[in-house]
Design an enzyme around this catalytic site. Structure first.
Site, mmCIF file in Angstrom:
data_model
loop_
_atom_site.group_PDB
_atom_site.id
_atom_site.type_symbol
_atom_site.label_atom_id
_atom_site.label_comp_id
_atom_site.label_asym_id
_atom_site.label_seq_id
_atom_site.Cartn_x
_atom_site.Cartn_y
_atom_site.Cartn_z
ATOM 1 C CB ILE A 119 20.674 -12.476 -14.278
ATOM 2 C CG1 ILE A 119 19.273 -13.160 -15.106
ATOM 3 C CG2 ILE A 119 21.243 -13.424 -13.130
ATOM 4 C CD1 ILE A 119 18.147 -12.598 -14.162
ATOM 5 N N PRO A 134 11.786 -9.442 1.566
ATOM 6 C CG PRO A 134 10.326 -9.563 3.301
ATOM 7 C CD PRO A 134 10.906 -10.466 2.175
ATOM 8 C CD GLU A 158 16.243 -8.941 -4.222
ATOM 9 O OE1 GLU A 158 15.820 -10.348 -3.928
ATOM 10 O OE2 GLU A 158 16.490 -8.317 -5.315
ATOM 11 C CG LEU A 165 23.716 22.188 -4.860
ATOM 12 C CD1 LEU A 165 23.705 21.974 -3.257
ATOM 13 C CD2 LEU A 165 23.503 23.765 -4.839
ATOM 14 C CB THR A 178 8.993 -1.445 -10.008
ATOM 15 O OG1 THR A 178 7.486 -1.651 -9.791
ATOM 16 C CG2 THR A 178 9.410 -2.076 -11.102
#
Ligand SMILES: Cc1cc2nc3c(=O)[nH]c(=O)nc-3n(C[C@H](O)[C@H](O)[C@H](O)COP(=O)(O)OP(=O)(O)OC[C@H]3O[C@@H](n4cnc5c(N)ncnc54)[C@H](O)[C@@H]3O)c2cc1C
Length: 387
Positions: free
Chosen positions: A165, A250, A252, A347, A375
């Site tokens: 959390i 959505p 989030e 790089l 995920t």
């Protein structure tokens, strides 16, 4: 930051939004310079006073209406803050979760009494927010959670454990996803708003050691017969939790996409600076064609991602961002974030692997973006449902 040269969409060009951006940048320069963000990593968290300072500066819970002590801002203000945090390298501070994930649950679904009770203190920084969905046995499969909130006299008794959390070691207002009726599946899920100061039976576990984002506290939380009053049930009606989560996820996911692009922009800026000054074989590293091609690819990918995210922001401001499109933004932008930061690190040569280099921190911090908030595999499931 204008490393991508993507013009701001019209909705971000209002004078008050631009001025707000300047104010946020000054606040972060004053309070979150690199030596301070390094200390956050060493201490696994930001100092508690920073939340109060944000409250005083008017940066906490930006979309809370004025009648509850807030600034009455909109999503654009949260975007400005999220981007500045990324550009300044201060994005280990979990204020975007407090502002643009936790506070909106109460703004959107709280009863009048709940808004009066919690919003002013979320705005002042007296309360720090967290959202506790994930459990040791249930992450992607949220319907599998086992935490319960059982009716008991005039209130509820909460039992269960949560893990991973964000803000978990600090938060004292936690939106807990719990089953009020375990026989009903999603329809038996509710959000319980728990003030943890002095709550009997509430315990925090370890501040978890992570491979990146070390400056943010991430903890396990335990609820052992924690008694709360009936008014802790968000919205006042049982069984609304899943719908509330589905409506807010959505945003989030869009937040995560925006944060991902901002971090990758910073990586590109840092890398350009580095390859212009670093010499090999008698020339600056930027002069090798490989460097130019790699950075051309990075700039192209980030430009495309940013344009798409701006499009999603426009949809969201009109209330039209659907779950599948938000999932595209989250999955695509965080994949691109990972890919481009990896190229940027390469790089830097060996210096890119040294912990004190910003590019190394950006690399470590990027990895979790593909995991939390659902995920990237789960994002593809959601997109697939729209086919
Ligand atoms: C730093 C950090 C901060 C976090 N903050 C919070 C927070 O504030 N609040 C909160 O509630 N949670 C938080 N989380 C938890 C996070 O949201 C979960 O870790 C995430 O949703 C994945 O759940 P899991 O870890 O249980 O993995 P699992 O669900 O066990 O997944 C394991 C693997 O299986 C894959 N998988 C699962 N189901 C499917 C499927 N149907 N099809 C294909 N592949 C699948 C996953 O994509 C993943 O690759 C945080 C996690 C981290 C690491």
């Amino acid at each position: 930051m204008n490393v991508l040269n993507v013009p701001e969409p019209a909705f971000m060009q209002d004078e008050d939004i631009v001025l707000f951006g300047d104010m946020v940048a000054r606040f972060l320069d004053d309070n979150c310079p690199p030596e301070e963000t390094q200390r956050w990593r060493e201490n696994q968290g930001v100092p508690r006073e920073l939340w109060l300072k944000a409250g005083e500066a008017g940066l906490s819970a930006l979309t809370v209406p004025e009648e509850y002590g807030g600034a009455g801002g909109d999503y654009r203000h949260e975007v400005v803050l999220m981007r500045q945090l990324g550009w300044k390298g201060a994005d280990n501070w979990g204020i975007s979760l407090h502002n643009a994930i936790v506070a909106p649950y109460i703004v959107h679904y709280g009863t009048e009494a709940q808004k009066q009770r919690w919003l002013p203190r979320l705005v002042s920084g007296e309360l720090v927010g967290a959202i506790a969905m994930t459990e040791p046995g249930a992450g992607s499969d949220l319907q599998g959670i086992r935490t319960t909130a059982k009716k008991d006299g005039n209130g509820y008794v909460i039992n269960g454990s949560k893990t991973f959390i964000t803000n978990g070691a600090t938060a004292n207002l936690i939106v807990v996803v719990a089953k009020t009726d375990p026989t009903l599946g999603a329809k038996g899920t509710s959000l319980m708003v728990v003030e943890t100061d002095g709550a009997q039976g509430f315990e925090r576990g370890r501040n978890l050691h992570k491979i990146g984002m070390e400056g943010n506290d991430t903890s396990e939380l335990f609820f052992n017969d924690v008694k709360v009053d009936a008014d802790c049930l968000l919205g006042g009606a049982e069984g609304q939790g899943f719908v509330q989560l589905m409506q807010q996820l959505p945003q989030e996911r869009l937040n995560i996409a925006i944060q991902g692009i901002a971090a990758a922009e910073r990586a590109l800026e840092q890398t350009l600076e580095y390859v212009k000054s670093r010499k090999a074989f008698g020339k600056a590293v930027i002069e090798f064609q490989n460097t130019q091609f790699k950075l051309a690819e990075v700039k192209t990918k980030l430009t495309i991602a940013k344009v798409f995210v701006d499009h999603c922001m426009g949809l969201h401001l009109q209330g039209k961002l659907d779950p599948a499109t938000a999932s595209m933004a989250k999955y695509w932008c965080t994949d691109i974030q990972g890919e481009t930061i990896d190229e940027c690190l390469q790089l830097h040569g060996g210096y890119g692997y040294m912990a004190e280099y910003p590019i190394a921190q950006l690399y470590k911090d990027a990895r979790v973006q593909r995991i939390y908030g659902g995920t990237n595999e789960v994002m593809k499931l959601l997109i697939a449902r729209s086919l």
